[in-house]
Design an enzyme around this catalytic site. Structure first.
Site, PDB file in Angstrom:
ATOM      1  N   THR A  14       0.845  -1.206   0.000  1.00 57.49           N
ATOM      2  CA  THR A  14       0.000   0.000   0.000  1.00 57.49           C
ATOM      3  C   THR A  14       0.876   1.250   0.000  1.00 57.49           C
ATOM      4  OG1 THR A  14      -1.678  -1.176   1.259  1.00 57.49           O
ATOM      5  CG2 THR A  14      -1.848   1.222   1.241  1.00 57.49           C
ATOM      6  N   SER A  38       1.901  -8.739  -1.998  1.00 58.41           N
ATOM      7  CA  SER A  38       0.504  -8.328  -2.072  1.00 58.41           C
ATOM      8  C   SER A  38      -0.476  -9.499  -2.191  1.00 58.41           C
ATOM      9  CB  SER A  38       0.332  -7.376  -3.272  1.00 58.41           C
ATOM     10  OG  SER A  38      -0.885  -6.688  -3.172  1.00 58.41           O
ATOM     11  N   ASN A  41      -3.709 -12.457   2.795  1.00 59.83           N
ATOM     12  CA  ASN A  41      -3.549 -13.299   4.010  1.00 59.83           C
ATOM     13  C   ASN A  41      -4.905 -13.773   4.507  1.00 59.83           C
ATOM     14  OD1 ASN A  41      -1.914 -10.886   3.908  1.00 59.83           O
ATOM     15  ND2 ASN A  41      -0.794 -11.691   5.647  1.00 59.83           N
ATOM     16  N   CYS A  42      -5.859 -12.832   4.464  1.00 61.34           N
ATOM     17  CA  CYS A  42      -7.156 -13.093   5.092  1.00 61.34           C
ATOM     18  C   CYS A  42      -7.933 -14.171   4.349  1.00 61.34           C
ATOM     19  CB  CYS A  42      -7.955 -11.803   5.183  1.00 61.34           C
ATOM     20  SG  CYS A  42      -6.976 -10.442   5.860  1.00 61.34           S
ATOM     21  N   THR A 272      10.109   6.096  13.606  1.00 60.60           N
ATOM     22  CA  THR A 272      10.675   5.310  14.698  1.00 60.60           C
ATOM     23  C   THR A 272      11.670   6.182  15.461  1.00 60.60           C
ATOM     24  OG1 THR A 272      12.578   4.555  13.427  1.00 60.60           O
ATOM     25  CG2 THR A 272      10.553   3.260  13.211  1.00 60.60           C
ATOM     26  N   ILE A 277      13.661   6.542   9.452  1.00 60.09           N
ATOM     27  CA  ILE A 277      13.146   5.162   9.435  1.00 60.09           C
ATOM     28  C   ILE A 277      11.715   5.184   9.982  1.00 60.09           C
ATOM     29  CG2 ILE A 277      13.452   2.774  10.195  1.00 60.09           C
ATOM     30  CD1 ILE A 277      16.392   3.298  10.563  1.00 60.09           C
ATOM     31  N   TYR A 278      10.789   4.712   9.184  1.00 59.68           N
ATOM     32  CA  TYR A 278       9.368   4.688   9.520  1.00 59.68           C
ATOM     33  C   TYR A 278       8.936   3.234   9.702  1.00 59.68           C
ATOM     34  CZ  TYR A 278       9.617   9.391   7.528  1.00 59.68           C
ATOM     35  OH  TYR A 278       9.963  10.696   7.263  1.00 59.68           O
ATOM     36  N   ALA A 279       7.869   3.010  10.456  1.00 59.83           N
ATOM     37  CA  ALA A 279       7.358   1.641  10.581  1.00 59.83           C
ATOM     38  C   ALA A 279       5.836   1.657  10.661  1.00 59.83           C
ATOM     39  CB  ALA A 279       7.949   0.959  11.813  1.00 59.83           C
ATOM     40  N   LYS A 432     -36.993   0.969  13.803  1.00 68.71           N
ATOM     41  CA  LYS A 432     -36.048   1.327  14.871  1.00 68.71           C
ATOM     42  C   LYS A 432     -34.949   0.269  14.810  1.00 68.71           C
ATOM     43  CE  LYS A 432     -38.959   2.714  18.676  1.00 68.71           C
ATOM     44  NZ  LYS A 432     -40.140   2.149  18.174  1.00 68.71           N
TER      45      LYS A 432
HETATM   46  P1  FAD Z   1       2.210  -8.549   6.329  1.00 72.24           P
HETATM   47  O1  FAD Z   1       1.050  -8.307   5.451  1.00 72.24           O
HETATM   48  O2  FAD Z   1       2.290  -9.822   7.074  1.00 72.24           O
HETATM   49  O3  FAD Z   1       3.508  -8.383   5.444  1.00 72.24           O
HETATM   50  C1  FAD Z   1       4.792  -8.464   5.991  1.00 72.24           C
HETATM   51  C2  FAD Z   1       5.741  -8.994   4.940  1.00 72.24           C
HETATM   52  O4  FAD Z   1       7.069  -8.612   5.290  1.00 72.24           O
HETATM   53  C3  FAD Z   1       5.761 -10.517   4.863  1.00 72.24           C
HETATM   54  O5  FAD Z   1       5.434 -10.955   3.564  1.00 72.24           O
HETATM   55  C4  FAD Z   1       7.192 -10.889   5.238  1.00 72.24           C
HETATM   56  O6  FAD Z   1       7.695 -11.989   4.492  1.00 72.24           O
HETATM   57  C5  FAD Z   1       7.950  -9.625   4.921  1.00 72.24           C
HETATM   58  N1  FAD Z   1       9.186  -9.459   5.702  1.00 72.24           N
HETATM   59  C6  FAD Z   1       9.336  -9.583   7.044  1.00 72.24           C
HETATM   60  N2  FAD Z   1      10.607  -9.335   7.398  1.00 72.24           N
HETATM   61  C7  FAD Z   1      11.276  -9.056   6.266  1.00 72.24           C
HETATM   62  C8  FAD Z   1      12.642  -8.719   5.988  1.00 72.24           C
HETATM   63  N3  FAD Z   1      13.543  -8.618   6.966  1.00 72.24           N
HETATM   64  N4  FAD Z   1      12.995  -8.507   4.699  1.00 72.24           N
HETATM   65  C9  FAD Z   1      12.074  -8.594   3.703  1.00 72.24           C
HETATM   66  N5  FAD Z   1      10.775  -8.911   3.909  1.00 72.24           N
HETATM   67  C10 FAD Z   1      10.385  -9.131   5.177  1.00 72.24           C
HETATM   68  N6  FAD Z   1      -6.702  -9.147   9.418  1.00 72.24           N
HETATM   69  C11 FAD Z   1      -7.963  -8.655   9.388  1.00 72.24           C
HETATM   70  O7  FAD Z   1      -8.138  -7.472   9.681  1.00 72.24           O
HETATM   71  N7  FAD Z   1      -9.022  -9.442   9.041  1.00 72.24           N
HETATM   72  C12 FAD Z   1      -8.870 -10.755   8.709  1.00 72.24           C
HETATM   73  O8  FAD Z   1      -9.844 -11.444   8.383  1.00 72.24           O
HETATM   74  C13 FAD Z   1      -7.565 -11.310   8.749  1.00 72.24           C
HETATM   75  N8  FAD Z   1      -7.354 -12.612   8.452  1.00 72.24           N
HETATM   76  C14 FAD Z   1      -6.096 -13.107   8.495  1.00 72.24           C
HETATM   77  C15 FAD Z   1      -5.898 -14.460   8.226  1.00 72.24           C
HETATM   78  C16 FAD Z   1      -4.634 -15.005   8.271  1.00 72.24           C
HETATM   79  C17 FAD Z   1      -4.439 -16.461   7.992  1.00 72.24           C
HETATM   80  C18 FAD Z   1      -3.521 -14.170   8.580  1.00 72.24           C
HETATM   81  C19 FAD Z   1      -2.126 -14.735   8.626  1.00 72.24           C
HETATM   82  C20 FAD Z   1      -3.703 -12.832   8.869  1.00 72.24           C
HETATM   83  C21 FAD Z   1      -4.987 -12.287   8.829  1.00 72.24           C
HETATM   84  N9  FAD Z   1      -5.211 -10.944   9.136  1.00 72.24           N
HETATM   85  C22 FAD Z   1      -6.488 -10.456   9.091  1.00 72.24           C
HETATM   86  C23 FAD Z   1      -4.121 -10.049   9.554  1.00 72.24           C
HETATM   87  C24 FAD Z   1      -3.588  -9.208   8.391  1.00 72.24           C
HETATM   88  O9  FAD Z   1      -3.238 -10.073   7.363  1.00 72.24           O
HETATM   89  C25 FAD Z   1      -2.401  -8.415   8.872  1.00 72.24           C
HETATM   90  O10 FAD Z   1      -2.821  -7.551   9.896  1.00 72.24           O
HETATM   91  C26 FAD Z   1      -1.737  -7.579   7.773  1.00 72.24           C
HETATM   92  O11 FAD Z   1      -1.337  -8.390   6.710  1.00 72.24           O
HETATM   93  C27 FAD Z   1      -0.530  -6.833   8.332  1.00 72.24           C
HETATM   94  O12 FAD Z   1       0.158  -6.167   7.323  1.00 72.24           O
HETATM   95  P2  FAD Z   1       1.733  -5.930   7.430  1.00 72.24           P
HETATM   96  O13 FAD Z   1       2.141  -5.189   6.216  1.00 72.24           O
HETATM   97  O14 FAD Z   1       2.064  -5.370   8.756  1.00 72.24           O
HETATM   98  O15 FAD Z   1       2.349  -7.393   7.426  1.00 72.24           O
END
Ligand code: FAD
Length: 443
Positions: A14, A38, A41-42, A272, A277-279, A432
């Site tokens: 995103t 991309s 997960n859900c 952060t 560096i942002y997170a 209602k």
């Molecule tokens: P992610 O989408 O997990 O992406 C992080 C990515 O970073 C990963 O692909 C990982 O490989 C990569 N990465 C990590 N470290 C490194 C590194 N050092 N170098 C390079 N790449 C790296 N949320 C909901 O709100 N509703 C739902 O119904 C729901 N269902 C889910 C079902 C499942 C099975 C799972 C696993 C999660 C679900 N979630 C749901 C949670 C949702 O998917 C996460 O909250 C969301 O994906 C978080 O986004 P993110 O970018 O923080 O991490």
């Protein structure tokens, strides 16, 4: 500017596309340690259960598609293994060639997500049939195991939303499913009396429920699970879904300040403790929208929202992130369980004074066929502030929670729920609406 992004799924992807929309010149490189970017997960549990039939439907974007559409440099199988904030450079390990190299940055965004908790349970390492579910390869492994082995009995350990979704999907495959949960209830975002509906629903579908019980060891290569109550469960396949922790291996290489559950601390602009560096996403500590206390809420909405906002910040736009409300929904067979804000249990822990209102309205006008009861709960502060809401039922549950979540976000008091004019016709609601009923009771 040269902007590097770590993590190519919800938050990272995103941020990358928003950065490009805001600026055509910036060099944007996205690093993903896995093979996929991309992905949904859900949707993973639903492909295990064959509800989502096509695996490709989970892959929302291909590397080629995203590179050409947005002019991004996307590097998969590329793990960022360290950050040097002094030099403003990262070290990347290419898993295909095993080579490492450095890449400099002006701005660095971390969206590495969360990791499944795997406690050091006796026998876990020797167990061949115990899996966690976080990404596409995890899902492929579970599906392959089911295909190649004579799986009849499946065990899910942990009754949070991923655990419950897996229970339903394994049941969908015709397996006997047992669910082990250490606390007295499933779905920790609900209060105990609301979760009872889910327990009844699980029983109705023949799921064996072991509450107040935890796993003490795996025996016989995982085919036997020994519980704290000394019960022995036979299991052909086990899903360990007892929660997640922020993925902060990388953050630790440059001493980023960490907070709740080891999540990365950020300020209101997602910066952060190290400059530039942002997170974002599952890896960070957020403010609880109810009382601004620090917390960790790993959900897709916050990750996506934060991905967009961090791109805005880097492009000099003012942002406002109002904390995370934790609005969520889960399907448990015929039931939907949804909630927003704090539960009664959390309010008690925080010693926030509240009143609870319970109602059991129909999902729509009783005289129109198919109306079904909903169990709804509203938690209200002494000054009328809405602190949380929960609902369980077969129909219209997510809609009501979304309306209340919206009201909360814009600061409505409980009695103001009475004045929300919602869409009404007898197949959908009552003149209602249940949301209005909360307002009348609170008044
Ligand atoms: P992610 O989408 O997990 O992406 C992080 C990515 O970073 C990963 O692909 C990982 O490989 C990569 N990465 C990590 N470290 C490194 C590194 N050092 N170098 C390079 N790449 C790296 N949320 C909901 O709100 N509703 C739902 O119904 C729901 N269902 C889910 C079902 C499942 C099975 C799972 C696993 C999660 C679900 N979630 C749901 C949670 C949702 O998917 C996460 O909250 C969301 O994906 C978080 O986004 P993110 O970018 O923080 O991490």
């Amino acid at each position: 500017k040269k902007i590097l992004i770590v993590g190519g799924v919800a938050g990272g992807a995103t941020a990358a596309t928003r950065l490009r929309r805001l600026n055509e010149q910036d060099e944007i490189i996205l690093f993903e340690k896995g093979e996929y970017i991309s992905f949904a997960n859900c949707g993973l549990p639903y492909h295990v259960g064959n509800v989502i039939k096509e695996r490709d439907d989970l892959l929302l974007q291909t590397v080629e598609g995203m590179q050409s559409q947005y002019g991004l440099d996307i590097r998969i199988s590329s793990e960022v293994i360290s950050i040097d904030p002094e030099k403003k450079a990262i070290t990347v390990l290419n898993h295909q060639t095993q080579e490492t190299y450095q890449e400099s940055y002006d701005k660095l965004i971390l969206s590495p997500g969360a990791k499944a908790i795997k406690p050091p349970i006796t026998g876990l390492n020797e167990a061949k049939n115990v899996f966690t579910l976080r990404n596409i390869p995890d899902m492929d492994q579970i599906k392959a195991y089911i295909k190649q082995h004579h799986v009849q009995v499946a065990t899910v350990i942990g009754g949070g939303f991923i655990g419950l979704e897996m229970v339903e999907n394994l049941h969908e495959l015709g397996l006997d499913v047992q669910l082990v949960e250490m606390s007295p209830q499933v779905m920790p975002t609900l209060d105990q009396e609301m979760a009872q509906q889910l327990h009844a629903q699980l029983n109705l579908h023949g799921v064996s429920l072991y509450l107040n019980d935890g796993v003490t060891s795996f025996q016989d290569a995982g085919n036997e699970i020994i519980l704290a109550s000394r019960t022995t469960l036979q299991s052909d396949l086990t899903i360990l879904s007892i929660g997640v922790l922020p993925e902060t291996t990388l953050a630790q290489t440059c001493d980023l300040e960490l907070g709740v559950k080891g999540a990365i601390k950020v300020n209101e602009n997602f910066e952060t403790s190290q400059q530039d560096i942002y997170a974002i996403g599952d890896a960070i500590e957020v403010k609880d929208a109810i009382d601004q206390s620090p917390t960790h809420i790993p959900l897709a909405w916050p990750a996506n929202r934060q991905g967009r906002l961090v791109a805005d910040v880097i492009n000099g736009l003012a942002i406002e992130y109002r904390g995370t409300q934790g609005t969520s929904a889960a399907k448990v067979f015929e039931l939907t369980a949804a909630s927003t804000g704090n539960s009664e249990r959390i309010l008690k822990n925080k010693k926030i004074a509240y009143q609870a209102i319970h109602i059991h309205p129909n999902s729509h006008a009783g005289y129109y066929p198919g109306a079904s009861p909903m169990h709804m709960k509203l938690l209200v502060a002494t000054d009328g502030t809405i602190l949380g809401a929960q609902a369980v039922g077969t129909d219209g549950v997510d809609k009501r929670i979304d309306v209340i979540a919206t009201a909360m976000r814009f600061g409505a008091k409980a009695d103001e729920l009475a004045s929300i004019e919602v869409a009404y016709a007898s197949p959908y609601s009552s003149a209602k609406d249940p949301v209005n009923m909360f307002g009348y009771i609170a008044d």
